[in-house]
Design an enzyme around this catalytic site. Structure first.
Site, PDB file in Angstrom:
ATOM      1  CG  ASN A  36      -1.836   1.128   1.334  1.00 39.08           C
ATOM      2  OD1 ASN A  36      -1.778   2.047   0.515  1.00 39.08           O
ATOM      3  ND2 ASN A  36      -2.699   1.116   2.329  1.00 39.08           N
ATOM      4  NE  ARG A  51      -5.963   1.948  -0.484  1.00 37.09           N
ATOM      5  CZ  ARG A  51      -5.957   3.055   0.245  1.00 37.09           C
ATOM      6  NH1 ARG A  51      -4.918   3.357   0.976  1.00 37.09           N
ATOM      7  NH2 ARG A  51      -6.981   3.850   0.232  1.00 37.09           N
ATOM      8  CG  HIS A 106     -12.670   4.331   2.694  1.00 36.52           C
ATOM      9  ND1 HIS A 106     -13.337   5.307   3.380  1.00 36.52           N
ATOM     10  CD2 HIS A 106     -11.363   4.494   2.994  1.00 36.52           C
ATOM     11  CE1 HIS A 106     -12.482   6.041   4.065  1.00 36.52           C
ATOM     12  NE2 HIS A 106     -11.262   5.577   3.838  1.00 36.52           N
ATOM     13  NE  ARG A 127      -9.410  12.898   3.576  1.00 37.98           N
ATOM     14  CZ  ARG A 127      -9.451  11.596   3.291  1.00 37.98           C
ATOM     15  NH1 ARG A 127     -10.298  11.147   2.398  1.00 37.98           N
ATOM     16  NH2 ARG A 127      -8.629  10.764   3.881  1.00 37.98           N
TER      17      ARG A 127
END
Ligand code: ADP
Length: 397
Positions: free
Chosen positions: A7, A90, A179, A240
């Protein structure tokens, strides 16, 4: 079969070596601040973790260090590279091209490259991870697992934005979600936990970590999700903003004299829990500050729960009901108080949290009362396992 899961972030590289058949993590670690003078490498599982300050100029060097720690030293997991059968990567943005995980070849790499415009930092990082592994282990099969592919089942009415249609045609501006690997995992696990076929269930899955998203999974098919063209949309998150009135963007740019990049930074890095509380992006610190009487922290905490509540309501309306709300990630798995606030007042919708069960710790569990019409299930997420399993399935054909 042992799968190395990679990842790669823009300045970090997380990895796990997973034996898929035994569902076992053989090694794990993270290289952080790759390319910076203060780079370091953590390797090992739980209390065996060791931290090494070590220079690494790029992702290839980070992968080399990871392999070295997997093969040698106190936390070695295997004797030779031959024991790594495949590599799973990923990748954040798969655009419209990838509705499932795929074996990586030149064409796939070209597509990931092409999609950089939609996720500039993220896809570039994934490419660096892929190229580093190609350079060091050229013979290993590699699979790309996309955060977006689970949401390729969304219908146009869910993924289109009410903007001039030409923008969609010209730039492919639409909702892609993110996600997805986590939502797919917890939806599957929740169905298994309930001992019911996933295609007979209406699920609302909530990934509440630093990044947060909620999805509607109707009879096993993702029909909506809160993240949008980018992972900025939807719920309020650590730093965010989530969804805001789009007019605020141009207003603030004009009045604060901000460039597009500065505005992007404000929305992604300075907003959310951090922006409101002024304390932290970490919900634990925000909760502590709010309990000590910090009013902005209290406001941030309440806004966060309200934001999740509203998405749950939306998706109940969209699916015409819900059988289970599934929670995961740092906040969803651990923060009892937040869970209590999210589900408070939902009795008329048939959703009743059991206070005692909510306080218990454990692995996969149901925290609704026996009489609740809707189950509330906690499933610790495991994106790495999902990536390893997809890699296994694809490499085995
Ligand atoms: P990421 O999206 O970075 O993977 P995580 O899933 O680790 O994020 O979630 C991070 C968030 O979870 C932080 O806001 C943190 O405060 C919260 N969190 C982690 N552990 C706990 C805990 N024991 N109690 C409350 N909140 C927690």
């Amino acid at each position: 079969m042992n799968v190395l899961v990679i990842n790669a972030g823009s300045s970090s590289l997380k990895y796990q070596l997973i034996n898929v058949e035994h569902h076992q993590v053989l090694a794990k670690g993270i290289c952080e601040r790759v390319g910076a003078a203060d780079a370091f490498h953590k390797h090992g599982i739980d209390e065996n973790e060791i931290v090494i300050d070590v220079p690494m100029n790029n992702h290839t060097e980070a992968v080399r260090l990871a392999l070295q720690s997997i093969l040698e030293g106190p936390n070695k997991a295997i004797d030779s590279l031959d024991e790594i059968d495949a590599i799973g990567h990923r990748v954040v943005q798969g655009g419209k091209y990838f509705d499932r995980s795929v074996l990586i070849d030149d064409e796939v790499i070209a597509r990931i490259e092409e999609l950089k415009e939609l996720a500039p930092l993220h896809n570039e990082a994934a490419l660096m991870g892929i190229r580093a592994c190609q350079a060091l282990m050229p013979d290993k099969p590699m699979v790309a697992v996309f955060d977006t592919s689970y949401f390729q089942t969304l219908q146009p009415k869910a993924y289109m934005y009410p903007l001039p249609y030409e923008l969609y045609e010209k730039y492919a501006i639409r909702k892609y979600g993110a996600h997805g690997t986590s939502h797919r995992y917890i939806a599957e696990r929740a169905a298994a936990f309930l001992d019911e076929p996933i295609d007979e269930l209406k699920l609302i899955t909530c990934h509440l970590g630093n990044g947060c998203s909620v999805s509607a999974i109707d009879h096993g098919v993702a029909i909506d999700t809160s993240m949008g063209l980018t992972p900025l949309d939807g719920l309020m998150m650590g730093t965010r903003s989530g969804s805001i009135d789009p007019a605020i963007v141009t207003f603030v740019m004009e009045h604060e004299n901000l460039s597009p990049q500065e505005m992007n930074n404000l929305l992604n890095k300075k907003s959310g829990l951090l922006g409101i509380s002024g304390v932290s992006n970490d919900l634990r610190s925000v909760r502590i500050a709010s309990e000590e009487g910090n009013e902005r922290a209290m406001l941030a905490y309440h806004m966060y729960s309200n934001s999740v509540k509203k998405y749950i309501g939306q998706y109940i309306a969209v699916m015409g009901g819900v059988d289970a709300v599934v929670l995961t990630a740092g906040v969803g798995e651990n923060d009892q108080k937040m869970r209590r606030m999210i589900f408070s007042g939902m009795q008329p919708l048939g959703i009743v949290l059991d206070e005692a069960r909510n306080r218990e710790h454990g692995f996969e569990r149901d925290i609704a009362t026996n009489s609740s019409l809707v189950r509330i299930i906690i499933i610790p997420t495991n994106e790495e396992y999902m990536i390893a399993r997809d890699t296994f399935d694809i490499v085995h054909g």
